[in-house]
Design an enzyme around this catalytic site. Structure first.
Site, short mmCIF file in Angstrom:
data_model
loop_
_atom_site.label_atom_id
_atom_site.label_comp_id
_atom_site.label_asym_id
_atom_site.label_seq_id
_atom_site.Cartn_x
_atom_site.Cartn_y
_atom_site.Cartn_z
N GLN A 1 28.03 81.79 37.84
CA GLN A 1 29.32 81.58 37.16
C GLN A 1 29.49 82.63 36.07
O GLN A 1 28.59 82.85 35.24
CB GLN A 1 29.40 80.17 36.55
CG GLN A 1 30.77 79.87 35.98
CD GLN A 1 30.94 78.42 35.47
OE1 GLN A 1 29.99 77.65 35.47
NE2 GLN A 1 32.15 78.09 35.04
N HIS B 1 36.98 76.82 38.15
CA HIS B 1 37.78 77.35 39.26
C HIS B 1 37.02 77.15 40.55
O HIS B 1 35.78 77.16 40.56
CB HIS B 1 38.08 78.85 39.06
CG HIS B 1 36.85 79.65 38.83
ND1 HIS B 1 36.22 79.68 37.60
CD2 HIS B 1 36.09 80.40 39.65
CE1 HIS B 1 35.14 80.43 37.69
NE2 HIS B 1 35.03 80.87 38.94
P1 AMP Z 1 32.61 82.98 38.99
O1 AMP Z 1 31.67 84.15 39.07
O2 AMP Z 1 32.28 81.84 39.92
O3 AMP Z 1 32.80 82.54 37.56
O4 AMP Z 1 34.00 83.51 39.54
C1 AMP Z 1 34.83 84.35 38.82
C2 AMP Z 1 35.57 85.14 39.84
O5 AMP Z 1 36.72 85.70 39.23
C3 AMP Z 1 34.78 86.30 40.46
O6 AMP Z 1 34.65 86.10 41.86
C4 AMP Z 1 35.64 87.52 40.12
O7 AMP Z 1 35.66 88.47 41.17
C5 AMP Z 1 37.00 86.91 39.87
N1 AMP Z 1 37.88 87.69 39.00
C6 AMP Z 1 37.57 88.26 37.82
N2 AMP Z 1 38.65 88.86 37.29
C7 AMP Z 1 39.67 88.67 38.17
C8 AMP Z 1 41.05 89.07 38.20
N3 AMP Z 1 41.59 89.79 37.21
N4 AMP Z 1 41.79 88.69 39.27
C9 AMP Z 1 41.24 87.97 40.27
N5 AMP Z 1 39.94 87.57 40.30
C10 AMP Z 1 39.17 87.92 39.26
#
Ligand code: AMP
Length: 116
Positions: free
Chosen positions: A95, A101
């Site tokens: 995370q 999310h």
């Molecule tokens: P997690 O690592 O489970 O907290 O997921 C966060 C996710 O957000 C990751 O898969 C990132 O690639 C995604 N993420 C980060 N910044 C953005 C952005 N600006 N637009 C879309 N996805 C994003």
């Protein structure tokens, strides 16, 4: 006061991202670094819950809304409606954004593509 999360900034239009769907309580974007042919994020509009365990105890109805919106998106974005739903919970589990999310993953999934 803590900084707004990246997802709150997207919702507020401070970071460019295409919001591909929303309800009164959740919204969805394409993950910027997709790990599968379909990789969407379903995000509550509130940043109150850091992870799925907080959400499940604090607002189970909102968690159910995320699951149901994920199903709708998968129906729109896949041929068969099948999908994997991943909630990374804790930094050591991958995370990086502490605004709960769900990752909606579909299409050509293998065991190796499990890490979202
Ligand atoms: P997690 O690592 O489970 O907290 O997921 C966060 C996710 O957000 C990751 O898969 C990132 O690639 C995604 N993420 C980060 N910044 C953005 C952005 N600006 N637009 C879309 N996805 C994003």
């Amino acid at each position: 006061m803590t900084e707004p999360s990246i997802f709150t900034r997207i919702l507020n239009g401070e970071i460019p991202a295409e919001i591909i769907g929303e309800t009164d309580r959740v919204f969805a974007v394409r993950d910027i670094a997709p790990q599968a042919p379909v990789h969407l994020l379903v995000i509550p509009k509130t940043a109150e819950y850091r992870d799925v365990t907080e959400l499940a105890s604090g607002d189970p109805e909102l968690l159910a809304d995320i699951v149901s919106f994920a199903r709708e998106l998968a129906a729109q974005h896949t041929d068969d409606g099948d999908f994997r739903l991943v909630f990374n919970t804790g930094a050591n589990a991958g995370q990086t954004v502490f605004h709960v999310h769900a990752h909606v993953l579909a299409g050509g999934l293998t065991e190796k593509s499990v890490g979202a």
